[in-house]
Design a protein around this motif. Structure first.
Motif, short mmCIF file in Angstrom:
data_model
loop_
_atom_site.label_atom_id
_atom_site.label_comp_id
_atom_site.label_asym_id
_atom_site.label_seq_id
_atom_site.Cartn_x
_atom_site.Cartn_y
_atom_site.Cartn_z
N HIS A 4 62.65 17.98 38.45
CA HIS A 4 61.33 17.52 37.80
C HIS A 4 61.39 16.05 37.49
N GLN A 5 60.25 15.54 37.32
CA GLN A 5 60.12 14.13 36.71
C GLN A 5 59.22 13.97 35.55
N ILE A 6 59.41 12.89 34.66
CA ILE A 6 58.36 12.98 33.38
C ILE A 6 57.95 11.32 33.34
N ILE A 7 56.70 11.24 33.05
CA ILE A 7 56.18 9.89 32.99
C ILE A 7 55.37 9.74 31.47
N ASP A 8 55.82 8.94 30.82
CA ASP A 8 55.20 8.80 29.58
C ASP A 8 54.30 7.68 29.59
N MET A 9 53.07 8.12 29.43
CA MET A 9 51.78 7.23 29.65
C MET A 9 51.76 6.17 28.67
N SER A 10 52.45 6.66 27.29
CA SER A 10 52.13 5.51 26.01
C SER A 10 52.88 4.39 26.62
N LEU A 11 53.56 4.35 27.50
CA LEU A 11 54.33 3.11 27.85
C LEU A 11 53.38 2.16 29.01
N ARG A 36 54.60 10.84 45.37
CA ARG A 36 56.19 10.40 45.74
C ARG A 36 56.93 11.71 45.63
N PHE A 37 56.79 12.41 44.42
CA PHE A 37 57.76 13.36 44.07
C PHE A 37 57.33 14.84 44.93
N GLN A 38 56.11 14.82 45.41
CA GLN A 38 55.68 16.07 46.16
C GLN A 38 55.59 17.10 45.14
N ALA A 39 55.04 16.93 43.94
CA ALA A 39 55.22 18.01 43.02
C ALA A 39 54.46 19.49 43.41
N ASP A 40 54.86 20.55 42.85
CA ASP A 40 54.58 21.86 42.96
C ASP A 40 53.79 22.33 41.70
N LEU A 41 53.96 21.59 40.75
CA LEU A 41 53.24 21.74 39.43
C LEU A 41 53.18 20.53 38.42
N LYS A 47 43.01 16.65 39.64
CA LYS A 47 42.68 18.14 40.39
C LYS A 47 41.94 17.46 41.46
N TYR A 48 41.10 16.33 41.47
CA TYR A 48 40.24 15.84 42.61
C TYR A 48 41.23 15.30 43.69
N THR A 49 42.28 14.81 43.22
CA THR A 49 43.32 14.06 44.03
C THR A 49 44.26 15.05 44.64
N PHE A 50 44.75 16.16 43.72
CA PHE A 50 45.75 17.30 44.28
C PHE A 50 45.10 18.52 43.81
N PRO A 51 44.07 19.06 44.77
CA PRO A 51 43.53 20.34 44.31
C PRO A 51 44.24 21.51 44.72
N ALA A 52 45.42 21.64 45.19
CA ALA A 52 46.30 22.44 45.64
C ALA A 52 47.32 22.71 44.42
N ILE A 53 47.68 21.74 43.82
CA ILE A 53 48.87 21.60 42.70
C ILE A 53 48.31 22.26 41.42
N SER A 95 58.26 29.93 28.42
CA SER A 95 57.11 30.41 29.26
C SER A 95 56.99 29.49 30.47
N LEU A 96 57.55 28.01 30.31
CA LEU A 96 57.60 27.23 31.51
C LEU A 96 58.48 27.62 32.44
N ILE A 97 59.55 27.96 31.92
CA ILE A 97 60.70 28.33 32.86
C ILE A 97 60.10 29.61 33.44
N GLU A 98 59.59 30.67 32.95
CA GLU A 98 59.17 31.79 33.85
C GLU A 98 58.20 31.20 34.88
N LEU A 99 57.27 30.36 34.41
CA LEU A 99 55.99 29.88 35.32
C LEU A 99 56.84 29.23 36.63
N CYS A 100 57.98 28.55 36.27
CA CYS A 100 58.56 27.76 37.53
C CYS A 100 59.30 28.79 38.34
#
Length: 207
Positions: A9-16, A29-34, A55-61, A95-100
């Motif tokens: 996983h990766q994390i980005i804090d937009m407050s920065l 770049r990360f090729q995220a699945d979620l 969603k517009y940029t990554f409709p399948a994720i 819940s998040l672990i079960e989803l992943c």
């Protein structure tokens, strides 16, 4: 929890100060699945707009949202923002672990999802985690800690609050069932941050 389960996983804090475009570049770049987003009710409309862009940029994720906003308003959030695929209420670790891990969404407790017919379903509240010592304390390994202005760390020693103060949303965002961590794991956490050079420790308990 993701780190403990070996889920990349990766994390980005937009407050920065990161822009939506920079977040999109990191997702690509990360090729995220979620894509997961934590939401408060403050500025929620701006977050809705950002999710539409994702969603517009990554409709399948798939987009999954957690945090106080969705814990309080539940189905209303998915109705207001149709690009959100899933919502996680209250305590989201399990819940998040079960989803992943690919569990069927209808079997994940504390979970909001859309049916094939376009309806909104909620699987019911997940039982509270009573043994808080079973959870690893956050080490913020994926956060850019050096970029924060304040050299301080928050520590949570309990969850929930039994009271019903009229000004406080805790009963809807995390619940009134109050649970406490044991002393030694808290000491371990304080010692960890002391070794990292932190001297300002904020106790952020709900109660």
């Amino acid at each position: 929890m993701l780190q403990q389960q070996g889920i990349e996983h990766q994390i980005i804090d937009m407050s920065l100060g990161y822009s939506v475009k920079q977040v999109q570049q990191k997702i690509a770049r990360f090729q995220a699945d979620l894509i997961g987003v934590s939401m408060t009710s403050l500025f929620h409309q701006a977050v809705y707009n950002m999710l539409h862009t994702f969603k517009y940029t990554f409709p399948a994720i798939p987009l999954v949202v957690g945090g106080p906003h969705i814990s309080t308003l539940r189905q209303q959030v998915l109705a207001e923002c149709p690009v959100i695929d899933y919502g996680i209420t209250l305590e989201g670790e399990e819940s998040l672990i079960e989803l992943c891990q690919g569990a069927p969404v209808e079997h994940i407790k504390g979970f909001l999802y859309r049916t094939a017919q376009g309806g909104l379903e909620y699987t019911g509240d997940r039982p509270f985690i009573m043994e808080l010592d079973s959870l690893p304390f956050p080490k913020y390994a994926k956060f850019e800690l050096s970029k924060y202005v304040a050299r301080e760390i928050g520590v949570i020693t309990s969850r929930g609050c039994p009271y019903t103060c009229t000004f406080c949303p805790v009963k809807t965002t995390i619940g009134r069932t109050t649970r406490f961590r044991s002393v030694l794991p808290i000491v371990d956490e304080l010692e960890y941050w002391h070794r990292q050079g932190y001297r300002d420790i904020l106790i952020l308990d709900d109660n």
